[in-house]
Design an enzyme around this catalytic site. Structure first.
Site, short mmCIF file in Angstrom:
data_model
loop_
_atom_site.label_atom_id
_atom_site.label_comp_id
_atom_site.label_asym_id
_atom_site.label_seq_id
_atom_site.Cartn_x
_atom_site.Cartn_y
_atom_site.Cartn_z
N GLY A 32 -6.31 1.23 0.16
CA GLY A 32 -5.69 -0.09 0.18
C GLY A 32 -4.39 -0.12 -0.60
O GLY A 32 -3.79 0.92 -0.85
N ALA A 33 -3.95 -1.34 -0.97
CA ALA A 33 -2.62 -1.55 -1.60
C ALA A 33 -1.57 -0.86 -0.72
O ALA A 33 -0.78 -0.04 -1.18
CB ALA A 33 -2.59 -1.01 -3.02
N HIS A 35 1.41 0.33 1.72
CA HIS A 35 2.88 0.27 1.76
C HIS A 35 3.33 0.94 3.06
O HIS A 35 2.49 1.38 3.88
CB HIS A 35 3.48 0.94 0.52
CG HIS A 35 2.91 2.30 0.23
ND1 HIS A 35 3.12 3.39 1.06
CD2 HIS A 35 2.09 2.74 -0.75
CE1 HIS A 35 2.50 4.42 0.57
NE2 HIS A 35 1.84 4.07 -0.53
N GLY A 37 4.41 3.75 3.70
CA GLY A 37 3.90 5.11 3.88
C GLY A 37 2.58 5.09 4.64
O GLY A 37 2.37 5.85 5.59
N HIS A 38 1.67 4.18 4.23
CA HIS A 38 0.40 4.07 4.95
C HIS A 38 0.62 3.64 6.40
O HIS A 38 -0.04 4.13 7.32
CB HIS A 38 -0.50 3.02 4.28
CG HIS A 38 -0.96 3.38 2.91
ND1 HIS A 38 -0.51 2.75 1.78
CD2 HIS A 38 -1.85 4.32 2.49
CE1 HIS A 38 -1.10 3.25 0.72
NE2 HIS A 38 -1.91 4.21 1.12
N ARG A 149 1.42 13.76 3.39
CA ARG A 149 1.73 15.02 2.72
C ARG A 149 2.10 14.83 1.25
O ARG A 149 2.25 15.81 0.52
CB ARG A 149 2.90 15.72 3.44
CG ARG A 149 2.49 16.37 4.74
CD ARG A 149 3.68 16.96 5.43
NE ARG A 149 4.29 18.04 4.68
CZ ARG A 149 4.38 19.30 5.09
NH1 ARG A 149 3.88 19.65 6.25
NH2 ARG A 149 4.98 20.21 4.36
N VAL A 177 6.85 9.29 3.05
CA VAL A 177 7.83 8.23 3.27
C VAL A 177 8.43 7.86 1.91
O VAL A 177 7.72 7.72 0.92
CB VAL A 177 7.19 7.00 3.93
CG1 VAL A 177 8.19 5.87 4.11
CG2 VAL A 177 6.61 7.39 5.29
#
Ligand code: PAF
Length: 288
Positions: A32-33, A35, A37-38, A149, A177
């Site tokens: 969770g949390a 951003h 990147g996720h 990564r 990212v």
């Protein structure tokens, strides 16, 4: 519309139904949390699967006693809203008691891939990661799973566990990212004050310095390490490690060794109270 599942059995049944309908399943495990990147991991999964699910579970067994489990950022509603924007079909956010039922005993150990880099600094961490990821893979059945990564060692361990435990899972690693100034996106960046954020840029600066040196022909592990270490040492509160390692075995190269065509440069350092990690594979990736 993103479906939200709290119940492991219902989520498992949902993914089984998707497969019965002929859809390939993609899975993005997270704590969770979320951003950008996720969200890029979800897009990566979407490129390989017609039904994409994410899991949101702050896994207690991967936090050490002095780590940030209690204060780890949690925002389920905000996370689900973000996942909906990238077409995530379903989310599993199970209670701890479902992932770790009373009386459970089994843990997944990871061997030597967990002994270097972050391993000695976070005893038990990778065993906790491997255990929860194995459970998530068992719940999700046959699928493609995507991990970032930035957590290079975690990715290597998960790839290996999927092979060793004969799991019907294809593991994909997605590029880190970064914010425009180079800072690798991380849920823990939320802890940084603005001056700490400036100091945190030393990690990507160190990786860029090592990358430039490698591009100019330097192959001595000690010189590459020194280039990465110097900005981090100047700005971080403390440095857990700056290491040059084999990208496959994660064996750390000692001073007088020379790197081959590819080399992992990995950093873990604390800025204020926040522990940050970053890495680049020289000879494979562009400058961070
Ligand atoms: O990278 C993470 O967010 C976690 O370590 C993971 C893989 C979801 C396991 O809890």
């Amino acid at each position: 519309m993103t479906e939200i599942h709290r119940d492991v059995a219902a989520f498992r049944a949902r993914l089984e139904r998707a497969r019965r309908e002929g859809l390939r399943v993609g899975l993005v495990p997270t704590m969770g949390a979320l951003h950008d990147g996720h969200l890029s991991l979800v897009r990566e999964a979407r490129a390989r699967a017609e039904f994409v699910a994410a899991t949101i579970f702050v896994n207690p067994t991967q936090f050490g006693p002095s780590e940030d489990l209690a204060r780890y950022p949690r925002d389920l509603d905000g996370d689900v809203a973000k996942l909906a924007t990238v077409g995530c079909d379903a989310v599993l956010s199970p209670p701890v008691e479902q992932m770790y039922p009373r009386g459970e005993r089994t843990r997944v150990t990871v061997g030597e891939l967990g002994d270097t880099l972050c391993g000695p600094h976070r005893p038990g961490h990778f065993e906790g990661v491997a255990t929860v990821v194995t459970k998530l893979f068992a719940i999700a059945g046959e699928h493609t799973a995507v991990f970032g990564r930035k957590d290079y060692q975690q990715l290597a361990i998960i790839r290996r566990l999927a092979v060793d435990l004969l799991l019907p899972v294809t593991v994909i690693g997605a590029a880190t990212v970064r914010d425009p100034d180079g800072l690798a996106m991380s849920s823990r960046n939320a802890y940084l004050s603005s001056t700490e954020r400036d100091r945190a840029l030393s990690l990507s600066r160190g990786l860029r310095a090592a990358h430039a040196l490698f591009s100019s022909g330097e192959r001595r592990a000690s010189a590459l390490r020194e280039a990465a270490l110097s900005p981090v040492q100047a700005a971080a509160t403390s440095v857990d490690y700056v290491d040059v390692a084999c990208p496959e075995t994660l064996r750390v190269l000692s001073g007088d060794e020379r790197v081959g065509a590819r080399a992992l440069v990995a950093i873990a350092a604390r800025v204020g109270a926040t522990r940050l990690i970053d890495n680049v594979v020289l000879g494979e990736e562009g400058a961070p």
